[in-house]
Design a protein around this motif. Structure first.
Motif, PDB file in Angstrom:
ATOM      1  N   GLU A  86      43.813  39.551  34.856  1.00 55.00           N
ATOM      2  CA  GLU A  86      42.380  39.796  34.697  1.00 55.00           C
ATOM      3  C   GLU A  86      41.644  39.647  36.020  1.00 55.00           C
ATOM      4  O   GLU A  86      41.818  38.668  36.754  1.00 55.00           O
ATOM      5  CB  GLU A  86      41.748  38.848  33.678  1.00 55.00           C
ATOM      6  CG  GLU A  86      40.262  39.108  33.484  1.00 55.00           C
ATOM      7  CD  GLU A  86      39.627  38.325  32.345  1.00 55.00           C
ATOM      8  OE1 GLU A  86      38.386  38.379  32.220  1.00 55.00           O
ATOM      9  OE2 GLU A  86      40.371  37.662  31.604  1.00 55.00           O
ATOM     10  N   VAL A  87      40.819  40.638  36.308  1.00 57.13           N
ATOM     11  CA  VAL A  87      39.861  40.564  37.408  1.00 57.13           C
ATOM     12  C   VAL A  87      38.514  40.286  36.747  1.00 57.13           C
ATOM     13  O   VAL A  87      37.958  41.130  36.052  1.00 57.13           O
ATOM     14  CB  VAL A  87      39.828  41.869  38.216  1.00 57.13           C
ATOM     15  CG1 VAL A  87      38.815  41.761  39.347  1.00 57.13           C
ATOM     16  CG2 VAL A  87      41.208  42.197  38.761  1.00 57.13           C
ATOM     17  N   GLN A  88      38.005  39.093  36.945  1.00 54.55           N
ATOM     18  CA  GLN A  88      36.819  38.630  36.216  1.00 54.55           C
ATOM     19  C   GLN A  88      35.572  39.432  36.587  1.00 54.55           C
ATOM     20  O   GLN A  88      35.347  39.758  37.757  1.00 54.55           O
ATOM     21  CB  GLN A  88      36.572  37.157  36.538  1.00 54.55           C
ATOM     22  CG  GLN A  88      35.474  36.502  35.726  1.00 54.55           C
ATOM     23  CD  GLN A  88      36.014  35.906  34.438  1.00 54.55           C
ATOM     24  OE1 GLN A  88      36.723  34.921  34.462  1.00 54.55           O
ATOM     25  NE2 GLN A  88      35.665  36.484  33.311  1.00 54.55           N
ATOM     26  N   VAL A  89      34.777  39.742  35.576  1.00 57.48           N
ATOM     27  CA  VAL A  89      33.481  40.397  35.743  1.00 57.48           C
ATOM     28  C   VAL A  89      32.458  39.458  35.108  1.00 57.48           C
ATOM     29  O   VAL A  89      32.202  39.509  33.906  1.00 57.48           O
ATOM     30  CB  VAL A  89      33.472  41.783  35.068  1.00 57.48           C
ATOM     31  CG1 VAL A  89      32.077  42.384  35.066  1.00 57.48           C
ATOM     32  CG2 VAL A  89      34.446  42.723  35.777  1.00 57.48           C
ATOM     33  N   SER A 141      31.696  32.973  39.645  1.00 57.39           N
ATOM     34  CA  SER A 141      31.143  34.249  39.184  1.00 57.39           C
ATOM     35  C   SER A 141      31.322  35.352  40.229  1.00 57.39           C
ATOM     36  O   SER A 141      30.614  36.353  40.207  1.00 57.39           O
ATOM     37  CB  SER A 141      29.647  34.093  38.881  1.00 57.39           C
ATOM     38  OG  SER A 141      29.433  33.233  37.783  1.00 57.39           O
ATOM     39  N   HIS A 142      32.290  35.188  41.123  1.00 55.24           N
ATOM     40  CA  HIS A 142      32.372  36.080  42.287  1.00 55.24           C
ATOM     41  C   HIS A 142      33.702  36.811  42.418  1.00 55.24           C
ATOM     42  O   HIS A 142      34.059  37.248  43.504  1.00 55.24           O
ATOM     43  CB  HIS A 142      32.061  35.276  43.548  1.00 55.24           C
ATOM     44  CG  HIS A 142      30.668  34.730  43.560  1.00 55.24           C
ATOM     45  ND1 HIS A 142      29.591  35.436  44.072  1.00 55.24           N
ATOM     46  CD2 HIS A 142      30.153  33.568  43.071  1.00 55.24           C
ATOM     47  CE1 HIS A 142      28.484  34.721  43.918  1.00 55.24           C
ATOM     48  NE2 HIS A 142      28.800  33.593  43.315  1.00 55.24           N
ATOM     49  N   GLY A 143      34.408  36.973  41.294  1.00 57.65           N
ATOM     50  CA  GLY A 143      35.628  37.767  41.329  1.00 57.65           C
ATOM     51  C   GLY A 143      36.902  36.956  41.276  1.00 57.65           C
ATOM     52  O   GLY A 143      37.801  37.148  42.096  1.00 57.65           O
ATOM     53  N   ASP A 144      37.009  36.035  40.303  1.00 63.53           N
ATOM     54  CA  ASP A 144      38.265  35.321  40.101  1.00 63.53           C
ATOM     55  C   ASP A 144      39.336  36.308  39.629  1.00 63.53           C
ATOM     56  O   ASP A 144      39.041  37.279  38.925  1.00 63.53           O
ATOM     57  CB  ASP A 144      38.110  34.224  39.049  1.00 63.53           C
ATOM     58  CG  ASP A 144      37.180  33.101  39.489  1.00 63.53           C
ATOM     59  OD1 ASP A 144      36.589  33.206  40.572  1.00 63.53           O
ATOM     60  OD2 ASP A 144      37.041  32.133  38.716  1.00 63.53           O
ATOM     61  N   VAL A 145      40.581  36.052  39.987  1.00 55.09           N
ATOM     62  CA  VAL A 145      41.718  36.871  39.559  1.00 55.09           C
ATOM     63  C   VAL A 145      42.770  35.925  38.997  1.00 55.09           C
ATOM     64  O   VAL A 145      43.125  34.932  39.646  1.00 55.09           O
ATOM     65  CB  VAL A 145      42.308  37.684  40.726  1.00 55.09           C
ATOM     66  CG1 VAL A 145      43.481  38.532  40.248  1.00 55.09           C
ATOM     67  CG2 VAL A 145      41.237  38.575  41.364  1.00 55.09           C
ATOM     68  N   ARG A 156      31.321  34.684  48.314  1.00 55.35           N
ATOM     69  CA  ARG A 156      30.561  34.750  47.065  1.00 55.35           C
ATOM     70  C   ARG A 156      29.548  35.894  47.186  1.00 55.35           C
ATOM     71  O   ARG A 156      28.468  35.710  47.732  1.00 55.35           O
ATOM     72  CB  ARG A 156      29.901  33.398  46.801  1.00 55.35           C
ATOM     73  CG  ARG A 156      30.909  32.249  46.719  1.00 55.35           C
ATOM     74  CD  ARG A 156      30.250  30.885  46.743  1.00 55.35           C
ATOM     75  NE  ARG A 156      29.368  30.660  45.611  1.00 55.35           N
ATOM     76  CZ  ARG A 156      29.771  30.216  44.421  1.00 55.35           C
ATOM     77  NH1 ARG A 156      31.059  29.944  44.200  1.00 55.35           N
ATOM     78  NH2 ARG A 156      28.903  30.027  43.446  1.00 55.35           N
ATOM     79  N   LEU A 157      29.914  37.070  46.671  1.00 54.97           N
ATOM     80  CA  LEU A 157      29.156  38.284  46.960  1.00 54.97           C
ATOM     81  C   LEU A 157      28.596  38.988  45.729  1.00 54.97           C
ATOM     82  O   LEU A 157      27.944  40.027  45.860  1.00 54.97           O
ATOM     83  CB  LEU A 157      30.055  39.275  47.723  1.00 54.97           C
ATOM     84  CG  LEU A 157      30.629  38.775  49.050  1.00 54.97           C
ATOM     85  CD1 LEU A 157      31.605  39.786  49.616  1.00 54.97           C
ATOM     86  CD2 LEU A 157      29.512  38.488  50.044  1.00 54.97           C
TER      87      LEU A 157
END
Length: 299
Positions: free
Chosen positions: A168-171, A193-197, A237-238
């Motif tokens: 999962e690529v978090q959104v 909240s910046h794109g955990d994988v 963190r983008l």
């Protein structure tokens, strides 16, 4: 550095005192190093795409694990060029949602978030590049993009259940992290909240960044993750807030996943298993939209 070479033009990118700069070589003369304005990406990408035959792009620098590109988003992130296929809602199967959970609105994939579940691709993929934009419509919205899901991830999946496995690529909207800090009195120590994988269920992945230290707005440092965590955390963190579009570029090759968020590489993992399977978009309780979804399969 990254060198993009055509028959009559060379573009050189360098990391100079933590800023990207570029110079062009044409007619036997090098221009001065110029600060890189990301608004130039589209212009340059299209210029290169127009003469894609004969283009050579490579990267050899401290952030490169091999001879593969590590910054050339002018081409890779704006996905001009050959081999790209647009993915619309017709390219996904509504696995366990209601008829109204997923809809097409002028080419944008719109999800109500209810019931919790997923929409999987109609075909499987192994090596590929995937680009998309996403936008949460609600503060603290949650969703995700799944890669390499096996068939078993969706078998007999009931409404209210998420895909059982995959990468999962978090959104995730910024508000999710903000709510955690408000309720707990401290920043999250296990997600961002910046794109955990991360791997889900029986899937496996070796994270690039299982543990990282961030600096809060007040200047204090805090740590997210553990050395043995299977979750990988972004180095920057983008993510933009609810109501704004975010851009993801995902490169998945030979069991390795790399994620760029809004133009910069921030996260990833290797040794993924399985490393072939379905894509999936996640419904997880809140309205979310996806647009400009494109994929390019690779050898």
């Amino acid at each position: 550095l990254v060198l993009a070479e055509k028959s009559d033009r060379v573009v050189l990118f360098v990391l100079w005192n933590e800023d990207y700069r570029y110079a062009e070589f044409q007619d036997g003369i090098w221009s001065a190093l110029t600060p890189w304005d990301r608004s130039l990406n589209v212009r340059l990408a299209r210029a290169i795409a127009d003469e894609q035959d004969g283009l050579h792009a490579g990267a050899y620098g401290p952030n490169s694990n091999s001879n593969e590109p590590w910054f050339f988003d002018a081409y890779y992130l704006y996905h001009d060029g050959s081999g790209w296929t647009e993915l619309t809602l017709d390219d996904f199967v509504n696995v366990n949602g209601e008829d109204t959970t997923w809809a097409d609105r002028d080419g944008t994939i719109v999800c109500t978030g209810q019931p919790i579940g997923g929409a999987r691709s109609t075909k499987t993929y192994t090596n590929f590049e995937l680009v998309l934009e996403w936008k949460h419509e609600r503060h603290a919205g949650n969703s995700g993009v799944f890669l390499w899901c096996p068939e078993s991830a969706f078998a007999d999946l009931q409404p209210g259940q998420l895909p059982r496995s995959g990468i999962e690529v978090q959104v995730l909207d910024l508000g999710y992290e903000e709510n955690w800090e408000t309720n707990k009195g401290a920043p999250s120590d296990w997600f961002t909240s910046h794109g955990d994988v991360f791997p889900v269920g029986e899937s496996k992945m070796k994270p690039f960044t299982p543990r990282i230290e961030y600096t809060a707005a007040d200047g204090t440092a805090y740590t997210v993750g553990q050395p043995k965590s299977t979750r990988s955390f972004p180095t920057r963190r983008l993510t933009r807030a609810a109501g704004e579009w975010n851009h993801y570029y995902i490169r998945a090759i030979n069991g390795e996943v790399r994620l760029w968020v809004n133009g910069e590489e921030v996260n990833g993992g290797s040794q993924c298993a399985p490393r072939t399977g379905y894509l999936a978009l996640e419904a997880e309780g809140a309205p979310v939209e996806f647009r400009n979804v494109r994929i390019r399969e690779l050898p």
